[in-house]
Design a protein around this motif. Sequence first.
Motif, PDB file in Angstrom:
ATOM      1  N   PRO A  20     -89.208 -27.338 -25.046  1.00  0.00           N
ATOM      2  CA  PRO A  20     -88.330 -26.155 -24.985  1.00  0.00           C
ATOM      3  C   PRO A  20     -86.847 -26.508 -24.775  1.00  0.00           C
ATOM      4  O   PRO A  20     -85.979 -25.674 -25.010  1.00  0.00           O
ATOM      5  N   ASP A  21     -86.573 -27.732 -24.325  1.00  0.00           N
ATOM      6  CA  ASP A  21     -85.194 -28.159 -24.064  1.00  0.00           C
ATOM      7  C   ASP A  21     -84.466 -28.618 -25.317  1.00  0.00           C
ATOM      8  O   ASP A  21     -83.273 -28.891 -25.276  1.00  0.00           O
ATOM      9  N   ILE A  22     -85.182 -28.735 -26.448  1.00  0.00           N
ATOM     10  CA  ILE A  22     -84.629 -29.343 -27.664  1.00  0.00           C
ATOM     11  C   ILE A  22     -84.349 -28.254 -28.705  1.00  0.00           C
ATOM     12  O   ILE A  22     -85.217 -27.448 -29.016  1.00  0.00           O
ATOM     13  N   VAL A  23     -83.119 -28.249 -29.228  1.00  0.00           N
ATOM     14  CA  VAL A  23     -82.724 -27.284 -30.249  1.00  0.00           C
ATOM     15  C   VAL A  23     -82.205 -28.056 -31.454  1.00  0.00           C
ATOM     16  O   VAL A  23     -81.337 -28.921 -31.326  1.00  0.00           O
ATOM     17  N   VAL A  24     -82.743 -27.734 -32.637  1.00  0.00           N
ATOM     18  CA  VAL A  24     -82.292 -28.355 -33.888  1.00  0.00           C
ATOM     19  C   VAL A  24     -81.737 -27.243 -34.771  1.00  0.00           C
ATOM     20  O   VAL A  24     -82.398 -26.225 -34.985  1.00  0.00           O
ATOM     21  N   THR A  25     -80.501 -27.443 -35.263  1.00  0.00           N
ATOM     22  CA  THR A  25     -79.895 -26.461 -36.161  1.00  0.00           C
ATOM     23  C   THR A  25     -79.417 -27.157 -37.424  1.00  0.00           C
ATOM     24  O   THR A  25     -79.113 -28.348 -37.409  1.00  0.00           O
ATOM     25  N   THR A  26     -79.369 -26.384 -38.514  1.00  0.00           N
ATOM     26  CA  THR A  26     -78.844 -26.902 -39.773  1.00  0.00           C
ATOM     27  C   THR A  26     -77.817 -25.920 -40.310  1.00  0.00           C
ATOM     28  O   THR A  26     -77.962 -24.697 -40.153  1.00  0.00           O
ATOM     29  N   SER A  27     -76.787 -26.473 -40.958  1.00  0.00           N
ATOM     30  CA  SER A  27     -75.762 -25.645 -41.571  1.00  0.00           C
ATOM     31  C   SER A  27     -74.977 -26.487 -42.556  1.00  0.00           C
ATOM     32  O   SER A  27     -74.457 -27.558 -42.192  1.00  0.00           O
ATOM     33  N   ASN A  28     -74.901 -26.044 -43.798  1.00  0.00           N
ATOM     34  CA  ASN A  28     -74.100 -26.734 -44.826  1.00  0.00           C
ATOM     35  C   ASN A  28     -74.399 -28.224 -44.910  1.00  0.00           C
ATOM     36  O   ASN A  28     -73.488 -29.053 -44.860  1.00  0.00           O
ATOM     37  N   CYS A  29     -75.674 -28.576 -45.020  1.00  0.00           N
ATOM     38  CA  CYS A  29     -76.119 -29.972 -45.121  1.00  0.00           C
ATOM     39  C   CYS A  29     -75.811 -30.798 -43.874  1.00  0.00           C
ATOM     40  O   CYS A  29     -75.762 -32.018 -43.923  1.00  0.00           O
ATOM     41  N   HIS A  30     -75.590 -30.155 -42.738  1.00  0.00           N
ATOM     42  CA  HIS A  30     -75.424 -30.849 -41.465  1.00  0.00           C
ATOM     43  C   HIS A  30     -76.610 -30.504 -40.579  1.00  0.00           C
ATOM     44  O   HIS A  30     -77.059 -29.360 -40.549  1.00  0.00           O
ATOM     45  N   VAL A  31     -77.091 -31.503 -39.848  1.00  0.00           N
ATOM     46  CA  VAL A  31     -78.165 -31.302 -38.873  1.00  0.00           C
ATOM     47  C   VAL A  31     -77.595 -31.622 -37.499  1.00  0.00           C
ATOM     48  O   VAL A  31     -76.920 -32.639 -37.318  1.00  0.00           O
ATOM     49  N   ALA A  32     -77.863 -30.752 -36.542  1.00  0.00           N
ATOM     50  CA  ALA A  32     -77.417 -30.984 -35.168  1.00  0.00           C
ATOM     51  C   ALA A  32     -78.624 -30.898 -34.240  1.00  0.00           C
ATOM     52  O   ALA A  32     -79.424 -29.965 -34.329  1.00  0.00           O
ATOM     53  N   ILE A  33     -78.741 -31.903 -33.368  1.00  0.00           N
ATOM     54  CA  ILE A  33     -79.800 -31.933 -32.366  1.00  0.00           C
ATOM     55  C   ILE A  33     -79.111 -31.811 -31.011  1.00  0.00           C
ATOM     56  O   ILE A  33     -78.172 -32.562 -30.714  1.00  0.00           O
ATOM     57  N   HIS A  34     -79.565 -30.878 -30.210  1.00  0.00           N
ATOM     58  CA  HIS A  34     -79.011 -30.728 -28.865  1.00  0.00           C
ATOM     59  C   HIS A  34     -80.170 -30.545 -27.893  1.00  0.00           C
ATOM     60  O   HIS A  34     -81.033 -29.692 -28.110  1.00  0.00           O
ATOM     61  N   ALA A  35     -80.181 -31.360 -26.855  1.00  0.00           N
ATOM     62  CA  ALA A  35     -81.209 -31.250 -25.820  1.00  0.00           C
ATOM     63  C   ALA A  35     -80.514 -31.265 -24.462  1.00  0.00           C
ATOM     64  O   ALA A  35     -79.516 -31.967 -24.276  1.00  0.00           O
ATOM     65  N   GLU A  36     -81.051 -30.478 -23.558  1.00  0.00           N
ATOM     66  CA  GLU A  36     -80.428 -30.368 -22.242  1.00  0.00           C
ATOM     67  C   GLU A  36     -81.516 -30.197 -21.194  1.00  0.00           C
ATOM     68  O   GLU A  36     -82.385 -29.334 -21.325  1.00  0.00           O
ATOM     69  N   LYS A  37     -81.473 -31.046 -20.177  1.00  0.00           N
ATOM     70  CA  LYS A  37     -82.435 -30.945 -19.070  1.00  0.00           C
ATOM     71  C   LYS A  37     -81.708 -30.316 -17.882  1.00  0.00           C
ATOM     72  O   LYS A  37     -80.651 -30.787 -17.479  1.00  0.00           O
ATOM     73  N   VAL A  38     -82.287 -29.247 -17.361  1.00  0.00           N
ATOM     74  CA  VAL A  38     -81.685 -28.530 -16.246  1.00  0.00           C
ATOM     75  C   VAL A  38     -82.541 -28.741 -14.998  1.00  0.00           C
ATOM     76  O   VAL A  38     -83.761 -28.554 -15.034  1.00  0.00           O
ATOM     77  N   ALA A  39     -81.897 -29.119 -13.917  1.00  0.00           N
ATOM     78  CA  ALA A  39     -82.598 -29.339 -12.649  1.00  0.00           C
ATOM     79  C   ALA A  39     -83.003 -27.996 -12.043  1.00  0.00           C
ATOM     80  O   ALA A  39     -82.529 -26.933 -12.472  1.00  0.00           O
TER      81      ALA A  39
END
Length: 79
Positions: A20-39
């Motif tokens: 659930p902490d991992i978000v993958v987005t795509t836009s205009n042939c770009h892929v972005a991976i963002h993950a965040e761990k919250v205490a």
Amino acid sequence: VRAQGDTYQVVADVSQFEPPDIVVTTSNCHVAIHAEKVAEDGTVCDTFTHKCQLPEDTDPLSVSCTLTETGTLVITARR
């Protein structure tokens, strides 16, 4: 970005994060991976960000991702 046959592949080690902490987005042939761990106290204790551009001949509707049991995120797209 690696080419394998008729697909492109992006691999990232996100084993320190829960799905659930991992978000993958795509836009205009770009892929972005963002993950965040919250205490438990609400503070961010770990983050991961990776952005890459897929080749122009990528089919944007074919982008998919899989998270392996070992925490490897595999993003694939067809040419």
